[in-house]
Design an enzyme around this catalytic site. Sequence first.
Site, PDB file in Angstrom:
ATOM      1  N   LYS A  73      -6.548 -10.529  -0.130  1.00 33.68           N
ATOM      2  CA  LYS A  73      -6.408 -10.314   1.322  1.00 33.68           C
ATOM      3  C   LYS A  73      -7.760 -10.227   2.043  1.00 33.68           C
ATOM      4  O   LYS A  73      -7.897 -10.683   3.170  1.00 33.68           O
ATOM      5  CB  LYS A  73      -5.590  -9.043   1.590  1.00 33.68           C
ATOM      6  CG  LYS A  73      -4.132  -9.157   1.146  1.00 33.68           C
ATOM      7  CD  LYS A  73      -3.361  -7.890   1.470  1.00 33.68           C
ATOM      8  CE  LYS A  73      -1.971  -7.939   0.867  1.00 33.68           C
ATOM      9  NZ  LYS A  73      -1.162  -6.763   1.238  1.00 33.68           N
ATOM     10  N   ASP A 110       1.436  -5.928   7.852  1.00 36.06           N
ATOM     11  CA  ASP A 110       2.054  -4.763   7.198  1.00 36.06           C
ATOM     12  C   ASP A 110       2.427  -3.681   8.214  1.00 36.06           C
ATOM     13  O   ASP A 110       3.504  -3.088   8.139  1.00 36.06           O
ATOM     14  CB  ASP A 110       1.101  -4.164   6.145  1.00 36.06           C
ATOM     15  CG  ASP A 110       1.122  -4.962   4.847  1.00 36.06           C
ATOM     16  OD1 ASP A 110       2.106  -5.685   4.611  1.00 36.06           O
ATOM     17  OD2 ASP A 110       0.152  -4.862   4.074  1.00 36.06           O
TER      18      ASP A 110
HETATM   19  P1  NAP Z   1      -2.945   1.420  -3.112  1.00 32.44           P
HETATM   20  O1  NAP Z   1      -3.904   0.888  -2.126  1.00 32.44           O
HETATM   21  O2  NAP Z   1      -3.195   1.260  -4.569  1.00 32.44           O
HETATM   22  O3  NAP Z   1      -2.779   3.024  -2.815  1.00 32.44           O
HETATM   23  C1  NAP Z   1      -2.028   3.853  -3.667  1.00 32.44           C
HETATM   24  C2  NAP Z   1      -1.908   5.253  -3.053  1.00 32.44           C
HETATM   25  O4  NAP Z   1      -1.083   6.053  -3.933  1.00 32.44           O
HETATM   26  C3  NAP Z   1      -3.249   5.986  -2.935  1.00 32.44           C
HETATM   27  O5  NAP Z   1      -3.212   6.840  -1.825  1.00 32.44           O
HETATM   28  C4  NAP Z   1      -3.286   6.806  -4.235  1.00 32.44           C
HETATM   29  O6  NAP Z   1      -4.081   7.954  -4.175  1.00 32.44           O
HETATM   30  C5  NAP Z   1      -1.835   7.212  -4.351  1.00 32.44           C
HETATM   31  N1  NAP Z   1      -1.487   7.559  -5.726  1.00 32.44           N
HETATM   32  C6  NAP Z   1      -1.272   6.706  -6.752  1.00 32.44           C
HETATM   33  N2  NAP Z   1      -0.998   7.399  -7.882  1.00 32.44           N
HETATM   34  C7  NAP Z   1      -1.044   8.728  -7.537  1.00 32.44           C
HETATM   35  C8  NAP Z   1      -0.840   9.941  -8.252  1.00 32.44           C
HETATM   36  N3  NAP Z   1      -0.530   9.941  -9.568  1.00 32.44           N
HETATM   37  N4  NAP Z   1      -0.925  11.113  -7.582  1.00 32.44           N
HETATM   38  C9  NAP Z   1      -1.234  11.130  -6.268  1.00 32.44           C
HETATM   39  N5  NAP Z   1      -1.438  10.001  -5.523  1.00 32.44           N
HETATM   40  C10 NAP Z   1      -1.341   8.823  -6.162  1.00 32.44           C
HETATM   41  O7  NAP Z   1      -1.479   0.842  -2.873  1.00 32.44           O
HETATM   42  P2  NAP Z   1      -0.813   0.318  -1.495  1.00 32.44           P
HETATM   43  O8  NAP Z   1      -1.003  -1.130  -1.391  1.00 32.44           O
HETATM   44  O9  NAP Z   1      -1.267   1.210  -0.398  1.00 32.44           O
HETATM   45  O10 NAP Z   1       0.750   0.555  -1.826  1.00 32.44           O
HETATM   46  C11 NAP Z   1       1.265   1.862  -2.035  1.00 32.44           C
HETATM   47  C12 NAP Z   1       2.755   1.778  -2.344  1.00 32.44           C
HETATM   48  O11 NAP Z   1       3.446   1.204  -1.243  1.00 32.44           O
HETATM   49  C13 NAP Z   1       3.096   0.892  -3.551  1.00 32.44           C
HETATM   50  O12 NAP Z   1       4.144   1.509  -4.263  1.00 32.44           O
HETATM   51  C14 NAP Z   1       3.567  -0.406  -2.928  1.00 32.44           C
HETATM   52  O13 NAP Z   1       4.498  -1.088  -3.754  1.00 32.44           O
HETATM   53  C15 NAP Z   1       4.240   0.096  -1.659  1.00 32.44           C
HETATM   54  N6  NAP Z   1       4.227  -0.884  -0.568  1.00 32.44           N
HETATM   55  C16 NAP Z   1       5.392  -1.198   0.034  1.00 32.44           C
HETATM   56  C17 NAP Z   1       5.406  -2.100   1.087  1.00 32.44           C
HETATM   57  C18 NAP Z   1       6.708  -2.462   1.751  1.00 32.44           C
HETATM   58  O14 NAP Z   1       6.772  -3.537   2.369  1.00 32.44           O
HETATM   59  N7  NAP Z   1       7.725  -1.612   1.696  1.00 32.44           N
HETATM   60  C19 NAP Z   1       4.211  -2.679   1.532  1.00 32.44           C
HETATM   61  C20 NAP Z   1       3.009  -2.316   0.911  1.00 32.44           C
HETATM   62  C21 NAP Z   1       3.034  -1.411  -0.144  1.00 32.44           C
HETATM   63  P3  NAP Z   1      -5.654   7.870  -4.570  1.00 32.44           P
HETATM   64  O15 NAP Z   1      -6.351   7.308  -3.372  1.00 32.44           O
HETATM   65  O16 NAP Z   1      -6.035   9.283  -4.848  1.00 32.44           O
HETATM   66  O17 NAP Z   1      -5.764   6.985  -5.761  1.00 32.44           O
END
Ligand code: NAP
Length: 286
Positions: A73, A110
């Site tokens: 991206k 998004d």
């Molecule tokens: P990302 O950039 O990898 O961010 C992940 C987030 O989750 C960070 O804030 C991370 O905290 C936190 N996290 C992960 N493991 C954790 C744990 N064990 N304890 C506490 N916090 C934890 O991912 P993203 O792209 O933002 O996506 C996040 C989620 O949203 C994913 O599940 C993805 O599939 C979903 N999503 C859905 C859509 C939709 O269209 N519905 C769109 C985009 C994403 P840290 O910063 O501390 O690591």
Amino acid sequence: MTAKIRAGKIRAAVTGWPVAHSRSPLVHGHWLKRYGIDGSYEKIAVAPEDAEAFYGNLATSGLKGCNVTIPHKETAAAACDVLDEAAQKMGAANTLWLDETGRLCGANTDGAGFLGNLDQMAPGWDDRHGCAIVLGAGGAARAIVWALCSRKFTEVHIFNRTFEKARQIADQFGSIVHAHSWDKLGTYIGKADLLVNTTSLGMTGKAPLELDLADLPKEALVTDIVYVPLMTGLLKQAAARGNRTVDGVGMLLHQAVPGFEKWFGVRPEVDDDLRRLVLDDLEQSS
Ligand code: NAP
């Protein structure tokens, strides 16, 4: 791949590394059929070492445009001649198209997908322009904070395991956005008009999201962008105590709308048929 494609047929694609898991072909394929459009939507795997050249030369690919998924991206945004406001703020684009003059344009949809989902499933959800609590500070959280600011929320509080990442987002969006460490959630949850989970916690295969919702106002809307499972632990917990809830699959569907419109010239509808199609596919693969 191209043998069946006639000259003049509009082509679009999802691009990334990997792309095999993407539901985008299902969504765009449904709309192409629904609107009787002579177009195609493919999956194109772009290896990291090829990404800069691929997006930089999109005009020679025969595609009208494409979706961009992880990890390209940022590379895609850098290749664009024009970026929409959200993509500029994110430094990342998930939707590209070539305009009539051949310029490569990029958008980050998004945040718009997040808003479209809530507008459809919980009309009036933002009428109060109140206080939003955002759990997580990853890529999706940044887009959602942008979206909440665009709807004039008066306070946005971000809570994240890694405080520094929450702080970076807060710094970018100005004085209405505040960063907190996770352990401060109890101090703010009683003010929430909206609670949104953007962490991957609660997703199938990940640790559960464990929250104490006792002080959450009963009028607060609770939404989770995790959509596998569809009814996450957070949504079940919130619904059981009477809060209005919205699941995350609609965000996935609504974020696809602007791309389809740019490539194929029709603004498509996110309807129950599409939702059912994607939910069935998710069920089959789980
Ligand atoms: P990302 O950039 O990898 O961010 C992940 C987030 O989750 C960070 O804030 C991370 O905290 C936190 N996290 C992960 N493991 C954790 C744990 N064990 N304890 C506490 N916090 C934890 O991912 P993203 O792209 O933002 O996506 C996040 C989620 O949203 C994913 O599940 C993805 O599939 C979903 N999503 C859905 C859509 C939709 O269209 N519905 C769109 C985009 C994403 P840290 O910063 O501390 O690591």
